[in-house]
Scaffold this motif. Structure first.
Motif, PDB file in Angstrom:
ATOM      1  N   LEU A 227       8.438   9.335   0.529  1.00 47.33           N
ATOM      2  CA  LEU A 227       6.982   9.155   0.592  1.00 47.33           C
ATOM      3  C   LEU A 227       6.623   7.739   1.033  1.00 47.33           C
ATOM      4  O   LEU A 227       5.681   7.540   1.805  1.00 47.33           O
ATOM      5  CB  LEU A 227       6.355   9.451  -0.776  1.00 47.33           C
ATOM      6  N   ILE A 228       7.382   6.754   0.561  1.00 45.67           N
ATOM      7  CA  ILE A 228       7.105   5.369   0.942  1.00 45.67           C
ATOM      8  C   ILE A 228       7.326   5.164   2.439  1.00 45.67           C
ATOM      9  O   ILE A 228       6.508   4.529   3.119  1.00 45.67           O
ATOM     10  CB  ILE A 228       7.990   4.404   0.122  1.00 45.67           C
TER      11      ILE A 228
ATOM     12  N   MET B  86       0.802  -1.219   0.000  1.00 41.87           N
ATOM     13  CA  MET B  86       0.000   0.000   0.000  1.00 41.87           C
ATOM     14  C   MET B  86       0.842   1.280   0.000  1.00 41.87           C
ATOM     15  O   MET B  86       0.509   2.227  -0.714  1.00 41.87           O
ATOM     16  CB  MET B  86      -0.965  -0.006   1.194  1.00 41.87           C
ATOM     17  N   PRO B  87       1.938   1.385   0.787  1.00 43.70           N
ATOM     18  CA  PRO B  87       2.740   2.615   0.742  1.00 43.70           C
ATOM     19  C   PRO B  87       3.272   2.922  -0.660  1.00 43.70           C
ATOM     20  O   PRO B  87       3.305   4.086  -1.080  1.00 43.70           O
ATOM     21  CB  PRO B  87       3.881   2.326   1.710  1.00 43.70           C
TER      22      PRO B  87
ATOM     23  N   MET C   6       3.339  10.658  -6.961  1.00 41.04           N
ATOM     24  CA  MET C   6       4.411  10.953  -7.906  1.00 41.04           C
ATOM     25  C   MET C   6       3.876  11.176  -9.319  1.00 41.04           C
ATOM     26  O   MET C   6       4.574  11.725 -10.173  1.00 41.04           O
ATOM     27  CB  MET C   6       5.428   9.817  -7.924  1.00 41.04           C
ATOM     28  N   PHE C   7       2.648  10.761  -9.566  1.00 38.66           N
ATOM     29  CA  PHE C   7       2.031  10.965 -10.873  1.00 38.66           C
ATOM     30  C   PHE C   7       1.501  12.392 -11.034  1.00 38.66           C
ATOM     31  O   PHE C   7       1.280  12.864 -12.148  1.00 38.66           O
ATOM     32  CB  PHE C   7       0.888   9.961 -11.062  1.00 38.66           C
ATOM     33  N   ILE C   8       1.327  13.113  -9.910  1.00 42.02           N
ATOM     34  CA  ILE C   8       0.746  14.454  -9.958  1.00 42.02           C
ATOM     35  C   ILE C   8       1.595  15.438 -10.781  1.00 42.02           C
ATOM     36  O   ILE C   8       1.040  16.195 -11.594  1.00 42.02           O
ATOM     37  CB  ILE C   8       0.517  14.981  -8.524  1.00 42.02           C
ATOM     38  N   PRO C   9       2.930  15.503 -10.606  1.00 39.64           N
ATOM     39  CA  PRO C   9       3.712  16.445 -11.429  1.00 39.64           C
ATOM     40  C   PRO C   9       3.521  16.249 -12.932  1.00 39.64           C
ATOM     41  O   PRO C   9       3.369  17.235 -13.672  1.00 39.64           O
ATOM     42  CB  PRO C   9       5.159  16.140 -11.014  1.00 39.64           C
ATOM     43  N   ASN C  10       3.503  14.993 -13.401  1.00 36.32           N
ATOM     44  CA  ASN C  10       3.287  14.738 -14.826  1.00 36.32           C
ATOM     45  C   ASN C  10       1.899  15.190 -15.262  1.00 36.32           C
ATOM     46  O   ASN C  10       1.724  15.708 -16.372  1.00 36.32           O
ATOM     47  CB  ASN C  10       3.464  13.254 -15.133  1.00 36.32           C
ATOM     48  N   ALA C  11       0.918  14.982 -14.386  1.00 32.97           N
ATOM     49  CA  ALA C  11      -0.443  15.414 -14.709  1.00 32.97           C
ATOM     50  C   ALA C  11      -0.513  16.942 -14.815  1.00 32.97           C
ATOM     51  O   ALA C  11      -1.171  17.485 -15.720  1.00 32.97           O
ATOM     52  CB  ALA C  11      -1.417  14.910 -13.648  1.00 32.97           C
TER      53      ALA C  11
ATOM     54  N   LEU D  96      11.511  -1.416   2.240  1.00 30.70           N
ATOM     55  CA  LEU D  96      10.453  -1.277   1.235  1.00 30.70           C
ATOM     56  C   LEU D  96      10.807  -0.180   0.240  1.00 30.70           C
ATOM     57  O   LEU D  96      10.580  -0.320  -0.974  1.00 30.70           O
ATOM     58  CB  LEU D  96       9.129  -0.960   1.931  1.00 30.70           C
ATOM     59  N   ALA D  97      11.372   0.924   0.744  1.00 30.47           N
ATOM     60  CA  ALA D  97      11.790   2.019  -0.139  1.00 30.47           C
ATOM     61  C   ALA D  97      12.908   1.566  -1.077  1.00 30.47           C
ATOM     62  O   ALA D  97      12.927   1.926  -2.268  1.00 30.47           O
ATOM     63  CB  ALA D  97      12.238   3.215   0.689  1.00 30.47           C
TER      64      ALA D  97
END
Length: 445
Positions: free
Chosen positions: A312-313, A267-268, A276-281, A369-370
């Motif tokens: 963030l993770i 989930m993280p 991380m997809f927001i900047p590209n959007a 995990l990171a």
């Protein structure tokens, strides 16, 4: 090798297990066949260069390539997973959902029904966005308005069909159906990725066979490391007092609470990738931002992207663990059943002790995990093809490892119930937490 063949023959001797495995394989064959069916009104000849990258490439991997092929199953089970996550989070924050979670089977059925309705709503919204952004206009053979309406219904029906297949595998097959469908979609991309990597290594001065062997060895080491993280637990001993129930004495035994090093699962990584997809959007909506600092997040191999992603993770691991693992409730349940941790007073002291243990094991778990999450970008830096690099870490590898362990655990339980040896000479296969299921914690991303 002899024990392996003996175990396989024992599996085949158990009629129920054999039927479940064959049923699962049949459903998976049907799923892979339907994945090849293109949306009505689309010209397949115009879909020659539709390979996806970034977050879309990850969605395409989960869908087994159906996303880039504009298949009727293009959205796969991702809307169902999104709905399950939403219902799970509502179960933490909304009292009425918490009440349903405690109602047992009836509450579970209510939450499952809510998840299904929410899946339809999410799929309908995602279907509109998908056909408008991912289907080339040159590939549309019919009236565009009619195509958008028709595709919305077809994609929604496709997601419900995949969801139904997953439930059938869970009920009559082996393993968690949704998880296995995602795993098969990921594995379906492996032959193509491996072929591209082999071609790249034997083209020009790329290292040839030696580099390819080193990559396979490195991949094996990463898989072993991931298994270590998925199965890692901190055992907290619990002593139960002796009690007399009727004419029998119960309790008086020492057990333990297995606190997972990675209690948050995948989930993280999913939450972090969404951010991380927001900047590209934003760059897509406002092209002028192309030359701003946001451009650094367009390259997944950049140091800025990797460090932000890792941070963030780690943050989401602590957050998700905090909202899913409740030390106070664990302490209360222990106290009600006459249990206590040796050397720790029941009640607040026990809750504080468990919380302290969770905090200590969550940090290394989040760090590992990171590291697993950014390994694909490091692999690309070392010259590995991006398609093949996805198998070196990230969500895909965690799902693969988790689902395989979960399925092997179920198979081993059937063997042990029939008094056969398990899959291994020593130890037992321990499962893991996988894809969120409605009305509860995660059960296979």
């Amino acid at each position: 090798m002899k024990k392996l063949f003996t175990t396989l023959s024992n599996i085949w001797k158990i009629q129920e297990l054999k039927e479940r495995i064959l049923f699962t394989l049949m459903i998976l064959v049907i799923y892979r066949f339907v994945c090849q069916v293109v949306l009505p009104g689309v010209d397949p000849a115009q879909l020659v260069n539709t390979e996806k990258s970034g977050i879309l490439g990850l969605l395409d991997m989960f869908a087994g390539g159906a996303f880039s092929k504009v298949s009727i199953l293009a959205l796969g089970v991702m809307p169902y997973i999104s709905a399950s996550i939403v219902v799970q989070l509502l179960g933490i924050a909304v009292p009425s959902f918490q009440k349903m979670q405690k109602e047992g089977e009836s509450g579970r059925k209510k939450l499952t029904q809510i998840t299904r309705y929410l899946t339809v709503a999410i799929t309908a919204v995602q279907a509109i966005g998908y056909v408008k952004t991912q289907v080339p206009e040159a590939a549309i053979l019919i009236d565009h308005t009619m195509f958008y309406v028709l595709s919305g219904f077809v994609l929604t029906a496709g997601t419900l069909f995949v969801m139904w297949l997953g439930e059938k595998i869970t009920d009559k097959g082996i393993g968690n159906g949704t998880s296995i469908i995602i795993m098969v979609g990921i594995i379906a991309r492996l032959p193509i990725a491996l072929k591209q990597e082999i071609e790249s290594r034997f083209t020009g001065n790329s290292g040839g066979l030696i580099m390819l062997v080193l990559e396979i060895v490195a991949l094996f080491a990463v898989v072993m490391f991931t298994i270590l993280i998925v199965q890692g637990v901190r055992k907290v001993p619990v002593q139960y007092a002796k009690r007399i129930v009727g004419n029998k004495q119960v309790g008086g035994v020492r057990q333990y609470i297995p606190l997972k090093v990675n209690a948050a699962g995948v989930m993280p990584i999913i939450f972090a990738q969404a951010l991380m997809f927001i900047p590209n959007a934003l760059i897509g909506v406002f092209p002028k931002l192309q030359d701003s600092w946001l451009h650094q997040y367009s390259d997944i191999t950049s140091v800025t992207y990797s460090l932000t992603f890792a941070f963030l993770i780690i943050a989401f691991t602590f957050f998700y663990t905090a909202i899913t693992v409740n030390p106070t409730q664990m302490s209360d349940d222990m106290k009600k059943n006459g249990g206590f941790i040796p050397g720790i007073k029941p009640g607040l002291a026990t809750s504080t002790f468990i919380d302290d243990v969770i905090s200590k094991i969550t940090f290394p778990g989040s760090l590992f995990l990171a590291i697993i999450a950014i390994l694909p970008s490091l692999a690309v830096k070392f010259g590995i093809q991006q398609e093949f690099a996805q198998f070196f870490g990230g969500t895909s590898l965690l799902i693969l490892v988790g689902v395989v362990l979960d399925t092997l655990q179920q198979i081993e339980s059937y063997l042990l119930m029939r008094h056969y040896d398990g899959l291994m000479k020593t130890g037992r296969v321990t499962g893991r937490t996988g894809i969120p299921a409605a009305g509860g914690s995660t059960a296979a991303l």
